[in-house]
Design an enzyme around this catalytic site. Structure first.
Site, PDB file in Angstrom:
ATOM      1  N   HIS A  24     -91.977  34.824 -29.850  1.00  0.00           N
ATOM      2  CA  HIS A  24     -91.003  33.828 -29.416  1.00  0.00           C
ATOM      3  C   HIS A  24     -89.902  33.608 -30.439  1.00  0.00           C
ATOM      4  O   HIS A  24     -88.801  33.179 -30.064  1.00  0.00           O
ATOM      5  CB  HIS A  24     -91.701  32.497 -29.127  1.00  0.00           C
ATOM      6  CG  HIS A  24     -92.389  32.465 -27.804  1.00  0.00           C
ATOM      7  ND1 HIS A  24     -93.687  32.901 -27.629  1.00  0.00           N
ATOM      8  CD2 HIS A  24     -91.962  32.064 -26.574  1.00  0.00           C
ATOM      9  CE1 HIS A  24     -94.024  32.762 -26.347  1.00  0.00           C
ATOM     10  NE2 HIS A  24     -93.008  32.261 -25.696  1.00  0.00           N
ATOM     11  N   GLY A  25     -90.147  33.859 -31.687  1.00  0.00           N
ATOM     12  CA  GLY A  25     -89.106  33.654 -32.679  1.00  0.00           C
ATOM     13  C   GLY A  25     -89.580  33.879 -34.092  1.00  0.00           C
ATOM     14  O   GLY A  25     -90.773  33.831 -34.381  1.00  0.00           O
TER      15      GLY A  25
END
Length: 466
Positions: free
Chosen positions: A326-327
């Site tokens: 996700h990041g």
């Protein structure tokens, strides 16, 4: 370009649908691919080249993997080499563009106490959607290697598959073997098109009228300093609603656009906030990602076939990598670790635990609270911020705590969100029934959303940053 914009709604989409309808069947995939390149390159045309690299590399690798098969073994060593080429290229691009800045910053933090050198490079810009189309192209080569998917018949079909603009930048992650036949034999009907319109309208209304309204509350809460306990909970709840209606709204629009083009994309959300456990939550939330991680990471690691300890390790590793996907931030790793912890804990409890005998609404409520805590890590910029916010939720913010400036529109959006989450069927169920008692209110909500777009300059989607 985003779906919730005048350029897309008034120009791109009508023009595309008109050209698409008039195009002979054999060239429809080319029209989709070209339109998708325009859609994707609207912000940064040079990033289309990155998508082309993945497209060409995986198309060639898929062909070579099939060519390398022999009559004795399922795959030859040469086939494995071509699979490795696909993995290295795709994960290499993803790793560089998504994690280079994070890696350098982390290295500098590690070296600083020892007086080591400080490294400084130009910030790498993250191409929108690279996490999604990278996973899609990887699913193609892996499935061809495993023999669970036949190689694509033409390059134009593969271009269409990779660049398919409805789900290009924020999912759902559509695996090749789920739409392989649709790439060249899909049907176009009035009922499909009509259901597609309803799904798109539903998604836009979710995004504009609920996610964006509550997003203002969430931003004020997470960026406004110390809050008292009540308003900290309100802020966390607002973000919990925002991220769901933002992402599920985008998925609805993507599924709707797909139906307009004759495609049936898999459902990506199945009432996740009605889950009775975190395990159940991950069967309902971002289904395309959770199933991808299960089939291409958890099971290859051994799944639950190598004893309980190995199962717990595999669960934790899968969720850590899911968080990192996700990041590039420690908060996403913490969120992944948090999810992994509860998955392991629930397995340790077993299916006959005291919790499993609790009333349904109690299980749903407790799971929902656990999900809210998890979203705090997901929303915050650092572990320290997350810790401070969680402290505020437990009334530990101190004497400087303050509240939020809430308006009636926020309460109305929250109530509408609660009704949609716990009182209505899924969008997919509603569009197939298409009863007037639902269609009429949807039209009103849709046109209110359209009017609202005229008063804002930009309406981004949360998952564009992932």
């Amino acid at each position: 370009m985003v779906f919730a914009s005048g350029v897309f709604l008034y120009y791109f989409l009508p023009l595309f649908l008109a050209v698409y309808a008039l195009t002979p069947r054999r060239w429809k995939s080319v029209v989709i691919a070209v339109a998708s390149y325009v859609f994707y390159g609207w912000w940064r045309p040079d990033f289309v080249f990155l998508m082309w690299i993945s497209t060409v590399v995986d198309f060639v690798c898929g062909k070579q993997i099939v060519a390398a098969r022999d009559g004795v073994h399922e795959h030859s060593k040469k086939g494995k080499r071509w699979l490795l080429v696909s993995l290295v290229v795709n994960l290499g691009l993803l790793g560089y563009f998504k994690y280079f800045n994070f890696g350098i910053d982390t290295l500098n933090v590690i070296l600083e106490p020892f007086g080591g050198p400080s490294f400084h490079f130009a910030q790498v810009i993250l191409p929108v959607g690279i996490s999604f189309y990278t996973f899609q192209t990887l699913s193609y080569t892996i499935d061809v290697y495993r023999g669970t998917a036949e190689p694509v018949r033409s390059f134009r079909d593969f271009m269409c598959y990779v660049a398919l603009f409805p789900q290009l930048v924020a999912g759902p992650i559509v695996r090749y073997n789920t739409i392989a036949e649709q790439l060249h034999t899909r049907t176009h009907t009035r009922s499909k098109f009509y259901r597609g319109i309803l799904a798109f309208q539903s998604g836009l209304a979710k995004k504009i009228l609920i996610a964006d309204v509550l997003g203002g509350v969430a931003d004020a809460a997470f960026e406004g300093g110390n809050l008292d306990a009540l308003h900290a909970w309100i802020g966390a709840l607002a973000y919990t609603f925002q991220i769901y209606f933002d992402f599920s709204g985008y998925s609805d629009m993507a599924i709707g656009l797909g139906l307009m083009m004759g495609f049936r994309f898999p459902i990506n959300f199945n009432q996740p906030y009605r889950s009775i456990s975190i395990t159940d939550f991950w069967r309902r939330w971002h289904i395309s990602l959770s199933s991808f991680l299960r089939d291409y990471l958890y099971i290859p690691l051994g799944g639950n076939k190598k004893g309980p300890v190995r199962t717990y390790i595999n669960l934790c590793l899968t969720m850590l990598i899911g968080g990192l996907w996700h990041g590039a931030n420690w908060t996403f790793l913490a969120w992944g670790a948090y999810q992994g912890f509860w998955l392991v804990f629930e397995r340790l409890l077993g299916k006959r635990s005291l919790y499993s005998k609790a009333p349904y609404f109690v299980q749903v409520a407790l799971t929902f609270v656990l999900v809210i805590f998890g979203w705090v890590f997901f929303r915050c910029e650092s572990i320290g911020e997350a810790t401070s916010y969680l402290s505020a939720m437990f009334g530990l913010a101190g004497d400087t705590a303050h509240g939020l400036a809430l308006r009636p529109i926020h309460l109305l959006a929250g109530l509408a969100g609660a009704v949609a989450i716990w009182g209505l069927p899924t969008t997919q169920e509603l569009i197939y029934k298409a009863k007037p008692t639902w269609v009429l209110p949807l039209q009103i909500a849709f046109w209110i959303s359209i009017l609202h777009l005229h008063y804002v300059s930009h309406v981004p989607f949360l998952y564009f940053q992932f």
